[in-house]
Scaffold this motif. Structure first.
Motif, short mmCIF file in Angstrom:
data_model
loop_
_atom_site.label_atom_id
_atom_site.label_comp_id
_atom_site.label_asym_id
_atom_site.label_seq_id
_atom_site.Cartn_x
_atom_site.Cartn_y
_atom_site.Cartn_z
N GLU A 1 44.13 43.04 31.96
CA GLU A 1 45.23 43.54 33.12
C GLU A 1 43.96 42.66 34.52
O GLU A 1 45.06 42.63 35.22
N GLY A 2 43.12 42.44 34.17
CA GLY A 2 42.04 42.38 35.38
C GLY A 2 42.74 40.38 35.90
O GLY A 2 42.65 39.56 36.42
N LEU A 3 43.10 39.71 34.59
CA LEU A 3 43.32 38.48 34.20
C LEU A 3 44.47 38.26 35.19
O LEU A 3 45.14 37.37 35.86
N GLU A 4 45.77 39.56 34.18
CA GLU A 4 47.02 39.27 35.34
C GLU A 4 47.07 39.53 36.97
O GLU A 4 47.58 38.29 37.32
N GLY A 5 45.92 40.44 36.76
CA GLY A 5 45.92 40.48 38.52
C GLY A 5 45.48 39.08 39.02
O GLY A 5 45.95 38.61 39.99
N LEU A 6 44.21 38.35 38.10
CA LEU A 6 43.69 37.79 38.98
C LEU A 6 44.74 36.44 38.85
O LEU A 6 45.12 35.51 40.48
N GLU A 7 45.38 36.03 38.02
CA GLU A 7 46.91 35.03 37.59
C GLU A 7 47.83 35.16 39.23
O GLU A 7 48.49 34.12 39.96
N ILE A 8 48.01 36.43 39.12
CA ILE A 8 49.20 37.42 40.61
C ILE A 8 48.05 36.56 41.72
O ILE A 8 48.67 35.75 42.85
#
Length: 79
Positions: A42-49
């Motif tokens: 989830e954190g990595l997905e947020g970082l991508e955003i």
């Protein structure tokens, strides 16, 4: 119950009671690691955003001026 769960239960049934604390520890660690992996994902997905916003501000963007104007608009003049 699925075939895999039935196999897992069968394996657990064949383990001696004296070995159960270790089995339980392994299962708990497995569950904890799964949760950690989900949080990381989830954190990595947020970082991508967030990275998707890179370069969207104009070259001459003045952060301090924009912040000051936004604070003044929201709270009024502090002076």
């Amino acid at each position: 119950m699925t075939t895999l769960k039935m196999e897992a239960v069968s394996i657990i049934d064949s383990i001696e009671d004296s070995e159960m604390p270790e089995v339980i520890a392994v299962l708990r660690n497995f569950k904890i690691n799964q949760k950690k992996e989900n949080h990381i994902k989830e954190g990595l997905e947020g970082l991508e955003i967030l990275e998707g916003f890179t370069g969207t501000l104009p070259e001459n963007f003045n952060y301090e001026k924009e912040l000051e104007e936004a604070l003044e608009e929201k709270y009024g003049s502090v002076n």
